[in-house]
Motif scaffolding. Structure first.
Motif, PDB file in Angstrom:
ATOM      1  N   GLU A  88      42.874  70.437  37.650  1.00 38.60           N
ATOM      2  CA  GLU A  88      42.048  70.634  38.842  1.00 38.60           C
ATOM      3  C   GLU A  88      40.610  70.985  38.458  1.00 38.60           C
ATOM      4  O   GLU A  88      39.653  70.404  38.973  1.00 38.60           O
ATOM      5  CB  GLU A  88      42.629  71.741  39.717  1.00 38.60           C
ATOM      6  CG  GLU A  88      41.865  71.938  40.998  1.00 38.60           C
ATOM      7  CD  GLU A  88      42.497  72.989  41.904  1.00 38.60           C
ATOM      8  OE1 GLU A  88      41.732  73.722  42.553  1.00 38.60           O
ATOM      9  OE2 GLU A  88      43.731  73.069  41.953  1.00 38.60           O
ATOM     10  N   THR A  91      38.759  67.992  36.871  1.00 35.18           N
ATOM     11  CA  THR A  91      38.363  67.037  37.907  1.00 35.18           C
ATOM     12  C   THR A  91      37.127  67.543  38.644  1.00 35.18           C
ATOM     13  O   THR A  91      36.178  66.781  38.865  1.00 35.18           O
ATOM     14  CB  THR A  91      39.530  66.785  38.885  1.00 35.18           C
ATOM     15  OG1 THR A  91      40.642  66.281  38.127  1.00 35.18           O
ATOM     16  CG2 THR A  91      39.154  65.792  39.966  1.00 35.18           C
ATOM     17  N   ASP A  92      37.114  68.822  38.988  1.00 33.50           N
ATOM     18  CA  ASP A  92      35.955  69.408  39.677  1.00 33.50           C
ATOM     19  C   ASP A  92      34.692  69.291  38.818  1.00 33.50           C
ATOM     20  O   ASP A  92      33.623  68.933  39.315  1.00 33.50           O
ATOM     21  CB  ASP A  92      36.208  70.887  40.001  1.00 33.50           C
ATOM     22  CG  ASP A  92      37.264  71.102  41.064  1.00 33.50           C
ATOM     23  OD1 ASP A  92      37.624  70.140  41.791  1.00 33.50           O
ATOM     24  OD2 ASP A  92      37.750  72.248  41.174  1.00 33.50           O
ATOM     25  N   GLU A  95      33.549  65.619  38.626  1.00 32.74           N
ATOM     26  CA  GLU A  95      33.060  65.191  39.943  1.00 32.74           C
ATOM     27  C   GLU A  95      31.667  65.768  40.219  1.00 32.74           C
ATOM     28  O   GLU A  95      30.767  65.057  40.664  1.00 32.74           O
ATOM     29  CB  GLU A  95      34.046  65.619  41.027  1.00 32.74           C
ATOM     30  CG  GLU A  95      33.677  65.141  42.414  1.00 32.74           C
ATOM     31  CD  GLU A  95      34.692  65.559  43.449  1.00 32.74           C
ATOM     32  OE1 GLU A  95      34.913  64.767  44.390  1.00 32.74           O
ATOM     33  OE2 GLU A  95      35.260  66.672  43.352  1.00 32.74           O
ATOM     34  N   ARG A  96      31.472  67.051  39.913  1.00 36.36           N
ATOM     35  CA  ARG A  96      30.156  67.681  40.107  1.00 36.36           C
ATOM     36  C   ARG A  96      29.107  67.038  39.206  1.00 36.36           C
ATOM     37  O   ARG A  96      27.987  66.772  39.623  1.00 36.36           O
ATOM     38  CB  ARG A  96      30.222  69.183  39.823  1.00 36.36           C
ATOM     39  CG  ARG A  96      30.652  70.019  41.005  1.00 36.36           C
ATOM     40  CD  ARG A  96      30.403  71.503  40.794  1.00 36.36           C
ATOM     41  NE  ARG A  96      30.943  72.042  39.556  1.00 36.36           N
ATOM     42  CZ  ARG A  96      32.179  72.472  39.401  1.00 36.36           C
ATOM     43  NH1 ARG A  96      33.035  72.429  40.388  1.00 36.36           N
ATOM     44  NH2 ARG A  96      32.575  72.957  38.240  1.00 36.36           N
ATOM     45  N   ARG A 103      34.166  58.825  42.879  1.00 33.98           N
ATOM     46  CA  ARG A 103      35.184  59.314  43.808  1.00 33.98           C
ATOM     47  C   ARG A 103      36.256  60.070  43.031  1.00 33.98           C
ATOM     48  O   ARG A 103      36.667  59.648  41.954  1.00 33.98           O
ATOM     49  CB  ARG A 103      35.798  58.147  44.573  1.00 33.98           C
ATOM     50  CG  ARG A 103      34.779  57.492  45.484  1.00 33.98           C
ATOM     51  CD  ARG A 103      35.264  56.334  46.301  1.00 33.98           C
ATOM     52  NE  ARG A 103      36.690  56.070  46.313  1.00 33.98           N
ATOM     53  CZ  ARG A 103      37.202  54.857  46.393  1.00 33.98           C
ATOM     54  NH1 ARG A 103      36.418  53.796  46.449  1.00 33.98           N
ATOM     55  NH2 ARG A 103      38.506  54.681  46.422  1.00 33.98           N
ATOM     56  N   ARG A 104      36.698  61.180  43.589  1.00 35.71           N
ATOM     57  CA  ARG A 104      37.670  62.062  42.953  1.00 35.71           C
ATOM     58  C   ARG A 104      38.933  61.319  42.504  1.00 35.71           C
ATOM     59  O   ARG A 104      39.494  61.606  41.452  1.00 35.71           O
ATOM     60  CB  ARG A 104      38.020  63.185  43.940  1.00 35.71           C
ATOM     61  CG  ARG A 104      38.811  64.304  43.355  1.00 35.71           C
ATOM     62  CD  ARG A 104      38.918  65.444  44.366  1.00 35.71           C
ATOM     63  NE  ARG A 104      39.610  66.571  43.804  1.00 35.71           N
ATOM     64  CZ  ARG A 104      39.058  67.513  43.065  1.00 35.71           C
ATOM     65  NH1 ARG A 104      37.769  67.468  42.788  1.00 35.71           N
ATOM     66  NH2 ARG A 104      39.780  68.510  42.600  1.00 35.71           N
ATOM     67  N   GLU A 105      39.364  60.350  43.302  1.00 33.86           N
ATOM     68  CA  GLU A 105      40.591  59.629  42.957  1.00 33.86           C
ATOM     69  C   GLU A 105      40.420  58.717  41.739  1.00 33.86           C
ATOM     70  O   GLU A 105      41.383  58.130  41.254  1.00 33.86           O
ATOM     71  CB  GLU A 105      41.148  58.843  44.143  1.00 33.86           C
ATOM     72  CG  GLU A 105      40.206  57.821  44.714  1.00 33.86           C
ATOM     73  CD  GLU A 105      39.377  58.325  45.892  1.00 33.86           C
ATOM     74  OE1 GLU A 105      38.989  57.489  46.714  1.00 33.86           O
ATOM     75  OE2 GLU A 105      39.105  59.541  45.987  1.00 33.86           O
ATOM     76  N   TYR A 106      39.193  58.631  41.214  1.00 37.81           N
ATOM     77  CA  TYR A 106      38.943  57.845  40.003  1.00 37.81           C
ATOM     78  C   TYR A 106      38.659  58.730  38.795  1.00 37.81           C
ATOM     79  O   TYR A 106      37.990  58.326  37.851  1.00 37.81           O
ATOM     80  CB  TYR A 106      37.807  56.848  40.228  1.00 37.81           C
ATOM     81  CG  TYR A 106      38.259  55.698  41.098  1.00 37.81           C
ATOM     82  CD1 TYR A 106      39.061  54.689  40.578  1.00 37.81           C
ATOM     83  CD2 TYR A 106      37.926  55.646  42.437  1.00 37.81           C
ATOM     84  CE1 TYR A 106      39.510  53.654  41.376  1.00 37.81           C
ATOM     85  CE2 TYR A 106      38.365  54.615  43.253  1.00 37.81           C
ATOM     86  CZ  TYR A 106      39.162  53.617  42.705  1.00 37.81           C
ATOM     87  OH  TYR A 106      39.610  52.594  43.496  1.00 37.81           O
ATOM     88  N   ILE A 107      39.186  59.946  38.840  1.00 38.60           N
ATOM     89  CA  ILE A 107      39.118  60.855  37.700  1.00 38.60           C
ATOM     90  C   ILE A 107      40.554  61.147  37.277  1.00 38.60           C
ATOM     91  O   ILE A 107      41.324  61.716  38.049  1.00 38.60           O
ATOM     92  CB  ILE A 107      38.376  62.162  38.045  1.00 38.60           C
ATOM     93  CG1 ILE A 107      36.961  61.864  38.558  1.00 38.60           C
ATOM     94  CG2 ILE A 107      38.343  63.091  36.820  1.00 38.60           C
ATOM     95  CD1 ILE A 107      36.247  63.062  39.146  1.00 38.60           C
TER      96      ILE A 107
END
Length: 140
Positions: A88, A91-92, A95-96, A103-107
């Motif tokens: 988690e 990913t954060d 994304e930041r 897009r989050r779903e591509y991490i």
């Protein structure tokens, strides 16, 4: 404990790459409860792989994506809760760093464990007891 961040060219500036890697390092230390431990901090290493855009794929097609891989000894982040927390946070962080370009779903993230005794630092093989001893000695 190597971290590999793989991204397509143009996704993150060099400054954003450095910030992302620092954030991933902090995430490992925080979740392991080892923030400030000199031995662990010095041994969170890794690489940032910046690949041509057409070499980052999902569903067999080029896509703007990021992959985070963390390699650890078996004793580190061994609980399901710790694994979830790292994924988690990783990913954060990515994304930041991407500032809205990803897009989050591509991490995607994964954690890989080295078998007992197969961890090497500076030419020395460490088993779990050796690592705990080195981490504890560093905290003293």
């Amino acid at each position: 404990m190597p971290i590999t961040l793989t991204i397509p060219e143009g996704l993150l500036s060099p400054a954003a790459q450095a910030k992302a890697f620092a954030g991933l390092t902090e995430a490992v230390l925080e979740i392991a409860g080892l923030s400030g431990n000199a031995f662990m901090t010095a041994n969170i290493v890794g690489s940032i792989n910046v690949l041509p855009k057409e070499h980052i794929l999902a569903a067999g097609k080029p896509v703007k994506a990021a992959f985070v891989e963390l390699k650890l000894p078996e004793i580190a982040l061994a609980t399901s809760e710790a694994k979830r927390a790292f994924i988690e946070k990783a990913t954060d962080v990515v994304e930041r760093a991407a500032g809205g370009q990803l897009r989050r779903e591509y991490i995607w993230s994964n954690i890989v464990y080295a078998p007992e005794g197969a961890w090497g630092i500076a030419g020395r093989s460490y088993d779990n007891a050796d690592l705990v001893e080195a981490i504890t000695a560093s905290a003293a």
